[in-house]
Design an enzyme around this catalytic site. Structure first.
Site, PDB file in Angstrom:
ATOM      1  N   CYS A   1       0.874  -1.143   0.034  1.00 23.57           N
ATOM      2  CA  CYS A   1       0.035   0.112  -0.052  1.00 23.57           C
ATOM      3  C   CYS A   1       1.011   1.251  -0.001  1.00 23.57           C
ATOM      4  CB  CYS A   1      -0.868   0.012   1.321  1.00 23.57           C
ATOM      5  SG  CYS A   1      -2.181   1.271   1.376  1.00 23.57           S
TER       6      CYS A   1
ATOM      7  N   CYS B   1      -1.247   6.238   6.542  1.00 24.02           N
ATOM      8  CA  CYS B   1      -2.723   5.319   7.245  1.00 24.02           C
ATOM      9  C   CYS B   1      -1.755   4.726   8.395  1.00 24.02           C
ATOM     10  CB  CYS B   1      -3.075   4.368   6.188  1.00 24.02           C
ATOM     11  SG  CYS B   1      -4.279   3.241   6.905  1.00 24.02           S
TER      12      CYS B   1
ATOM     13  N   GLN C   1     -16.020 -11.583  13.663  1.00 20.70           N
ATOM     14  CA  GLN C   1     -14.430 -11.712  13.259  1.00 20.70           C
ATOM     15  C   GLN C   1     -14.124 -11.103  11.874  1.00 20.70           C
ATOM     16  OE1 GLN C   1     -11.901 -12.456  15.013  1.00 20.70           O
ATOM     17  NE2 GLN C   1     -12.917 -13.089  16.646  1.00 20.70           N
TER      18      GLN C   1
ATOM     19  N   ASP D   1     -14.505 -14.696  25.829  1.00 18.29           N
ATOM     20  CA  ASP D   1     -14.157 -13.906  24.540  1.00 18.29           C
ATOM     21  C   ASP D   1     -14.409 -12.415  24.902  1.00 18.29           C
ATOM     22  OD1 ASP D   1     -13.109 -13.221  22.258  1.00 18.29           O
ATOM     23  OD2 ASP D   1     -14.756 -13.836  20.948  1.00 18.29           O
TER      24      ASP D   1
ATOM     25  N   CYS E   1      -7.761 -11.013  22.464  1.00 22.28           N
ATOM     26  CA  CYS E   1      -7.344 -10.032  21.523  1.00 22.28           C
ATOM     27  C   CYS E   1      -6.079  -9.205  21.763  1.00 22.28           C
ATOM     28  CB  CYS E   1      -8.498  -9.153  20.684  1.00 22.28           C
ATOM     29  SG  CYS E   1      -9.193  -8.140  21.846  1.00 22.28           S
TER      30      CYS E   1
END
Length: 451
Positions: free
Chosen positions: A114, A122, A281, A380, A407
């Site tokens: 990118c 970004c 997800q 979770d 996460c």
């Protein structure tokens, strides 16, 4: 934050509910920042040459200048770079910087796919300049460091690929694009409210980019969500600048639209209805991969009792309820009412599944007070982790196995340390590269009663 594409992982469980609002590309983890100390000169714009020695949580490399720690984006440990400070003042314990020139490159350095994955560009991708194998090595190192530092556990582990991307690209099925004053969709730099208009986002799926979101005029909108589900056509959700403006798409208020996601795991298959702005997800192979791994860890047996905490639309609950059968029982607890309604609507005749809407800690309290026990737990939680109250409550329910899907490796390590104080130890831990090109990593741990 570091992930410039989506915020669905904060503030709640991560399988179907809403997310804490933020603009794409901004920092989603930090609250109000401390005001700068008086009489400290800003170092922003200062340059220095330094050696990068390690990787830190958050995707930044570690260097030092005259004893001051510098967290550097766009580098690789082992490189020597020229860095420009982006945040920090004299006397701070550490400052942040971008590597604007690589003086001694790593053999793992590659050209980013990118054009805006560069300093000042970004804020979404942390590792486009790094080979995939080295990315996974760095992520594994971060998880190991957090376990060692916060849980006092030294454990080797691997970061496994997740099927469904193309060399780490074209995997993101959900993207929140920011909109600039000209109505162009794009993403934000790190720690900035600016918007970088894009012609493409190489980590987004073809379905996302193929909607034409990056070519359309979004004047009057502050953001636009794009969802490319596994079933059906992609969905666009414009988010107006003015809160009282209602946008309808095909007669349905934007944000109230639903999509269907299909999970085709080796051990279980099923469909889920998810609100377009709810969480699912983002990697197309993640849900099936995690279901298989959690079922393999817990090995549910007919007749067992289980908890699914931060259950969302019931990704794990539905798989476990089929395994424990009509003589077993599964209680799913979720803070998002819409996700609970969706799960209940999909399982109206499954008497052994109970769905409760509420705060996890509050809903667990009466179970503990009543002397209840369970066999299995899967949780979770959001990026902040489950926390001491929830972990203590789980230990009081005496499950034979707890599968913890995380996460954030630091939050996971803190909760593992808490569990150790209540009689549970780490039996297994594996990480998955569900977010290639970013610093994010999904870790699944198995906790069992201490010997």
């Amino acid at each position: 934050m570091s992930d410039g594409h989506d915020a669905r992982r904060d503030g709640r469980g991560r399988s179907g509910g809403p997310r804490r609002e933020r603009s794409a590309g901004g920092d989603r983890r930090r609250g109000r920042e401390r005001p700068p100390a008086p009489n400290k000169e800003s170092l922003v714009g200062a340059e220095a040459e330094l050696d990068l020695t390690d990787i830190a949580h958050g995707g930044r490399c570690v260097g030092r200048v005259e004893g001051q720690v510098v967290f550097v984006r766009h580098g690789i440990p082992g490189e020597r770079v020229r860095a420009v400070v982006t945040k920090g003042r004299e006397g701070d314990r550490f400052v942040f910087a971008d590597a604007v020139e690589v003086l001694t490159p790593s053999e793992d350095r590659v050209e980013p796919r990118c054009p805006v994955a560069v300093p000042g560009g970004c804020g979404g991708c942390d590792f486009q300049h790094v080979t995939l194998p080295r990315q996974r090595h760095l992520k594994a190192q971060v998880v190991r460091t957090q376990l060692s530092r916060l849980a006092k556990i030294d454990r080797d582990l691997e970061v496994r690929p997740v099927p469904g991307d193309t060399d780490g690209l074209r995997w993101r099925t959900r993207v929140e694009f920011a909109v600039d004053e000209a109505g162009r969709a794009g993403l934000r730099p790190q720690r900035s409210h600016d918007v970088i208009p894009l012609a493409d986002c190489p980590i987004a799926t073809e379905g996302v980019v193929g909607t034409g979101v990056l070519d359309a005029d979004w004047s009057g909108m502050r953001a636009v969500d794009v969802v490319a589900p596994s079933v059906g056509e992609p969905t666009l959700v414009p988010i107006p600048v003015e809160d009282d403006v209602v946008v309808e798409i095909d007669g349905v208020e934007a944000g109230e639209q639903c999509v269907v996601e299909h999970v085709d795991a080796a051990a279980w298959q099923g469909d889920f209805e998810v609100h377009a702005r709810g969480f699912w997800q983002v990697h197309p192979g993640a849900a099936a991969t995690f279901v298989d791994h959690v079922l393999g860890l817990l090995r549910p047996e007919p007749g067992e009792r289980a908890l699914d905490l931060y259950a969302g639309v019931g990704l794990f609950a539905r798989a476990i309820v089929d395994a424990v059968g009509p003589d077993g029982a599964v209680l799913a607890i979720e803070g998002d009412e819409r996700a609970c309604v969706s799960l209940a609507a999909l399982t109206p005749d499954v008497e052994q599944l109970e769905v409760r809407h509420g705060d996890v800690a509050r809903e667990l309290a009466p179970l503990v007070e009543g002397g209840d026990e369970v066999d299995l737990v899967v949780l979770d939680p959001p990026r902040t982790g489950a926390g001491a109250d929830v972990v203590q409550a789980l230990a009081a329910l005496h499950p034979r196995a707890i599968a913890y899907v995380a996460c954030d490796p630091a939050a996971l390590a803190r909760d593992i340390a808490t569990a150790a104080g209540h009689g549970y130890e780490l039996a297994d831990v594996v990480a998955f590269d569900a977010f290639p090109m970013t610093h994010h990593v999904e870790t699944i741990a198995l906790l069992v009663p201490s010997a």
